[in-house]
Each structure stands twice: as C-alpha cells, then as structure tokens.
Design an enzyme around this catalytic site. Structure first.
Site, PDB file in Angstrom:
ATOM      1  N   ILE A   4       0.916  -1.246   0.054  1.00 53.92           N
ATOM      2  CA  ILE A   4       0.057  -0.065  -0.026  1.00 53.92           C
ATOM      3  C   ILE A   4       0.977   1.154  -0.156  1.00 53.92           C
ATOM      4  O   ILE A   4       1.960   1.246   0.683  1.00 53.92           O
ATOM      5  CB  ILE A   4      -1.082  -0.068   1.188  1.00 53.92           C
ATOM      6  N   SER A   5       0.470   2.286  -0.825  1.00 53.90           N
ATOM      7  CA  SER A   5       1.661   3.206  -1.003  1.00 53.90           C
ATOM      8  C   SER A   5       1.709   4.153   0.159  1.00 53.90           C
ATOM      9  O   SER A   5       0.697   4.124   1.148  1.00 53.90           O
ATOM     10  CB  SER A   5       1.091   4.349  -2.265  1.00 53.90           C
TER      11      SER A   5
END
Ligand code: SAH
Length: 237
Positions: free
Chosen positions: A86-87
């Site tokens: 997940i960024s």
C-alpha cells in the site's frame, strides 16, 4: 521501558496473536495525526482541502492486513501480501493533488492493490474505475469497497496497461506501479484537457513521478515531478 524491550514485547504480542485492536477513537486520533504529518512533509505542494478531508475520512487501517492495522497511520508503505505494498500516505496525497480532480470527474486507476488510493479518489471524484492484475488482491479490494459502501468504485481483474476502453475517456488516470514508458492505450483513453500521473523508470532504479497532460488540442506535455519508488507494472506488454 527501553526500546528493545518494548519491541520484543510487542513482537511477542503479535506472535501470540493477542494484539488488542485499537478503538475507533484511537484510530481516528492517529489518522488526524498522520494527515498533519503528510501536510507538514508536503512542503510547498500541500494537498488541497478535498484531499485532506478524504484522507481524514478513509480508514487506512481497514486496507492493511489485520496484524498491521496498528501501523496503518504511519507515513509509510506497508506490505499487503503477494509482494505488493500500500503506498505511502505522502505519495497518495501528492499523486492525488497532481490530478487536480473535480467532483464530476471519472478517474481510472491502474494497480488497485489494497484499494486505499481508489477510496481516496472516490471521496473526491464522481466515479473510479480501478484495475488490478493479481486476482486475490482484486477480489479482496472489491469486497472492501462493497463493505465500506464505495458504490462509485468499479473494479476489474486484468492488465491495466490496456486501460478500460469501454469506460473511456477519463478525466484523470493514475498509475500506481512503475512503467518503463507511458502506456499508449492509457494516453488514448485520457480526455483532452485531462491529466495522468505515472511513475516511470526501470524496476529497482530511480523512478520519477511524471505528470502527463493532454492539452485541449490533443498535444501531450510531460513533466518530471519527484523521484519515487514503486513496485513494477507487470503484464505482457
Ligand atoms: N494503489 C495501491 C497500491 C498499489 S501497489 C493501494 O492504494 O494500495 C501496485 C499494484 O499494482 C499492485 O497491487 C500490483 O499487483 C498492481 N499491478 C502491477 N502491474 C499491474 C498491471 N499491469 N495491471 C494492473 N495492476 C497491476
């Protein structure tokens, strides 16, 4: 209590599966703090009000594996399984800001991953189309959108390099995996006057976040924004 002891205790708690989940109010406080950190770290390109409101609302702890949920509000990427991440919230804010979204916009995202970025987009724009190549991640994200009530997000399993021609054209396109070049099908599916944000560069080398703008006359301008590090865009192209 020294740091090592705290870390060991914490590790043991995770190991034995007895991490006590935080309360909604505790998550809320952490989320507010994360957003303040993101704003502070954004320097002279701070996220606009609609992005701040979206990030204050979207519960990032629901988009990471349960055992990592207590870390969900750190300004870091986190593993989501299948070798993907997940960024980092700062990058989510920056990419969203670059798209200059309006509330009637139709947005295409390539690389659904956890679904967090799509949820942030869905808080701001009218509709979001998101494509994920890894089937279990796509299915998990689709379930999340449904349970969290994001009925303006449509998901698809497939190679996002080719976009979503039936739903085109899009006001904005966001690619969240690093490509070696701007995928021509995506450029074609971008409206004149639209914006695309895409990390470009070879895997494991310096990549740059690029802002690609299609002018009203159809000509294209490209601007290099910041160095970034993304997982590679996969697929058969
Ligand atoms: N936007 C995500 C983070 C993305 S990580 C989030 O908010 O959680 C990049 C994602 O792109 C990974 O899930 C990876 O599987 C996916 N991906 C890589 N190549 C792809 C392709 N060709 N088409 C669609 N998705 C792709």
């Amino acid at each position: 209590m020294n740091r090592q002891f705290a870390a060991a205790t914490f590790g043991a708690l995770i190991y034995f599966g007895c991490v006590i989940p935080l309360s909604a109010a505790e998550y809320e406080a952490l989320r507010q703090k994360m957003v303040r950190e993101v704003i502070a770290a954004s320097g002279n390109s701070p996220p606009g009000a609609s992005i701040v409101a979206a990030m204050e609302k979207v519960e990032r702890h629901r988009f990471v594996p349960a055992w990592l949920s207590i870390f969900a509000y750190r300004n870091h990427p986190l593993p989501i399984g299948h070798g993907q991440t997940i960024s980092q919230p700062l990058i989510v804010a920056r990419m969203t800001e670059l798209l200059k979204l309006k509330k009637d916009d139709k947005v295409l995202e390539i690389g659904t991953g956890s679904g967090y970025q799509a949820a942030v987009l869905a808080e701001i724009a009218k509709s979001v189309y998101t494509i994920e190549i890894i089937e279990p991640l796509a299915n998990e994200a689709a379930r999340r959108f449904q349970s969290l009530g994001y009925d303006n997000v449509k998901t698809r399993i497939g190679d996002g390099y080719y976009g979503w021609p039936e739903a085109a054209p899009f006001d904005a396109i966001l690619v969240t995996a690093a490509a070696s070049h701007v995928p021509p099908p995506l450029l074609k599916q971008l409206k004149p006057g639209g914006r695309m944000v895409v990390p470009l560069g070879a895997p494991f080398m310096t990549q740059y976040l690029m802002l690609v703008e299609k002018q009203p006359d159809g000509s294209v301008t490209t601007r290099q924004i910041v160095p970034v590090r993304f997982v590679p865009l996969r697929g058969g192209h």
